[in-house]
Design an enzyme around this catalytic site. Structure first.
Site, short mmCIF file in Angstrom:
data_model
loop_
_atom_site.label_atom_id
_atom_site.label_comp_id
_atom_site.label_asym_id
_atom_site.label_seq_id
_atom_site.Cartn_x
_atom_site.Cartn_y
_atom_site.Cartn_z
N LYS A 86 0.84 -1.21 0.00
CA LYS A 86 0.00 0.00 0.00
C LYS A 86 0.87 1.25 0.00
O LYS A 86 2.08 1.17 0.29
CB LYS A 86 -0.90 -0.02 1.24
N TYR A 92 15.34 29.92 11.06
CA TYR A 92 14.14 30.68 11.43
C TYR A 92 13.95 30.72 12.94
O TYR A 92 14.15 29.71 13.63
CB TYR A 92 12.89 30.02 10.83
N ARG A 113 -10.76 -0.09 14.87
CA ARG A 113 -10.52 0.68 13.66
C ARG A 113 -11.44 0.16 12.56
O ARG A 113 -12.37 0.84 12.16
CB ARG A 113 -9.04 0.53 13.28
N MET A 157 11.80 24.55 4.44
CA MET A 157 11.05 23.77 3.44
C MET A 157 11.99 23.05 2.47
O MET A 157 11.81 21.87 2.18
CB MET A 157 10.11 24.69 2.66
C1 LIG Z 1 -0.23 -1.81 6.90
C2 LIG Z 1 -0.78 -3.11 7.37
C3 LIG Z 1 0.05 -4.23 7.49
C4 LIG Z 1 1.56 -4.15 7.34
O1 LIG Z 1 2.10 -3.74 8.57
P1 LIG Z 1 3.69 -3.63 8.80
O2 LIG Z 1 3.78 -3.24 10.24
O3 LIG Z 1 4.17 -2.58 7.88
O4 LIG Z 1 4.28 -4.94 8.52
C5 LIG Z 1 -0.53 -5.45 7.78
N1 LIG Z 1 -1.87 -5.55 7.99
C6 LIG Z 1 -2.68 -4.48 7.93
C7 LIG Z 1 -4.14 -4.66 8.19
C8 LIG Z 1 -2.17 -3.23 7.64
O5 LIG Z 1 -2.98 -2.17 7.60
#
Ligand SMILES: *Cc1c(COP(=O)(O)O)cnc(C)c1O
Length: 380
Positions: A46, A270, A151, A323
């Site tokens: 993802k 800054y 969640r 930036m």
């Molecule tokens: C992002 C995600 C993972 C991967 O998790 P990592 O800690 O990056 O290995 C696995 N399962 C779900 C449901 C996730 O959202």
């Protein structure tokens, strides 16, 4: 090795260079598969494969032997499908209202996480009877159970209705996600694992998946039929506080634009948040928070900045991150010249170190790596 550099930023003009070792990603997948024994090792790709580039990363993972991919969104799933007709692709975020035809069209599997999602999927599947999708692929889905993250996922009270609704569905996966795996809270992990087993008991023949990267390394925790690592594939440490068992995948280097001295009492950057206590030598580097350097990597009078590295010497950030620019302390390497490169991530500074020194997590640093780098896929 392929050198698929981003076309619109040349090596000469780039402020910083991001090197990504695809072979190391493949080796990391293979070593995780070896740790998992009987269980299948999938891959979470993802968010553009955690910012490293979905297409090249998926290509490397397929070459290494990976067959099952997890993404968050339908449009990410389409990109994986374009690379492989055979890959099994799950959409972790479930079924977005009205999008069911897209899953059927390119053979993506939603991980259904609520009664409403299951109902929408059942209705959609009923349109095709038991004949599968319009292109003939079987209509397959997973179920997600909420075991403590609050969640996404079915709650215990949803189970009887879910059981009835899924009676005529083709289910291929039962999934839940750890809330505490990175921190190794044994009792809580075990609690989630037990809850998962109780909830999935209604579907005894469907394969299960619980472990993310850290979950794979938990002691005495069942790995079920498939594991879902993301972070560890990309070189992040799945065992916080212990030696990282994964190979490094990334190197990020920025160029020095200017070198100068400041006298005691002068401030840097800054709002004058850092005040020189002695004569110090500074280098201004061609990278800033718009490139993914965390603003909180800054070095102030109250807090030591995160480190960069030149010639093995640690050179901390001084003052606020701007930036497009940052300032580092090069008093230890006074002869360093304009045009030299500084390591921000690599063999010395791990993504986990930069994260810890910047009050964030390595996942955020990885996924926010900027778009202005010269990116190259190369051996590290
Ligand atoms: C992002 C995600 C993972 C991967 O998790 P990592 O800690 O990056 O290995 C696995 N399962 C779900 C449901 C996730 O959202």
């Amino acid at each position: 090795m392929t050198d698929l550099a981003q076309a619109d930023v040349s090596l000469l003009e780039a402020g910083a260079i991001l090197s990504i070792d695809l072979a190391a990603i493949g080796r990391n997948w293979q070593s995780l598969q070896a740790v998992c024994g009987e269980a299948e090792c999938g891959a979470v790709v993802k968010a553009d494969a955690y910012g490293l580039g979905l297409e090249p990363v998926v290509h490397a993972l397929i070459k290494a032997g990976c067959k099952t991919f997890f993404v968050a969104h339908v449009f990410e799933g389409r990109r994986v499908r374009a690379l492989s007709a055979e890959a099994v692709i799950y959409i972790l975020n479930g079924l977005v209202p009205g999008t069911a035809p897209a899953y059927a069209e390119v053979n993506l599997r939603p991980i259904l996480g609520s009664i409403a999602e299951i109902q929408e999927w059942v209705q959609f599947c009923a349109l095709f009877g038991n004949r599968g999708s319009p292109n003939g692929s079987p209509m397959t889905a997973g179920l997600q159970f909420d075991t403590g993250l609050n969640r996404l996922g079915l709650k215990p009270a949803d189970l009887p209705a879910a059981k009835e609704l899924t009676e005529r569905l083709n289910l291929s996966l039962l999934l839940s996600h750890f809330a505490w795996s990175g921190r190794g809270s044994e009792a809580r992990n075990e609690g989630q694992s037990v809850t998962f087993d109780e909830m999935r008991a209604l579907w005894p023949d469907v394969p299960a998946s619980l472990a993310n990267s850290s979950g794979i390394f938990l002691d005495k925790m069942p790995l079920h039929q498939i594991v879902r690592p993301g972070y560890a594939l990309y070189g992040g440490n799945p065992t916080p506080g212990r030696r990282n068992p994964m190979q490094a995948v990334l190197r990020l280097e920025a160029r020095i634009l200017q070198v100068q001295n400041v006298e005691p009492g002068e401030t840097i950057g800054y709002d004058g948040q850092y005040t020189a206590r002695a004569r110090q030598r500074l280098a201004t580097i061609n990278i800033g928070y718009a490139d993914g350097i965390p603003y909180s990597a800054k070095g102030t009078d109250a807090k030591q900045g995160a480190d960069t590295v030149i010639d093995g010497k640690r050179c901390p950030f001084l003052g606020r991150i701007s930036m497009d620019l940052s300032v580092i302390d090069v008093s230890q390497v006074p002869d360093i010249a304009r045009g030299s490169v500084v390591e921000l991530l690599g063999p010395t500074i791990s993504i986990d170190e930069l994260a810890a020194r910047s009050e964030t997590i390595g996942y955020e640093i990885m996924t926010k790596l900027g778009q202005r780098f010269y990116r190259r896929y190369t051996r590290l």
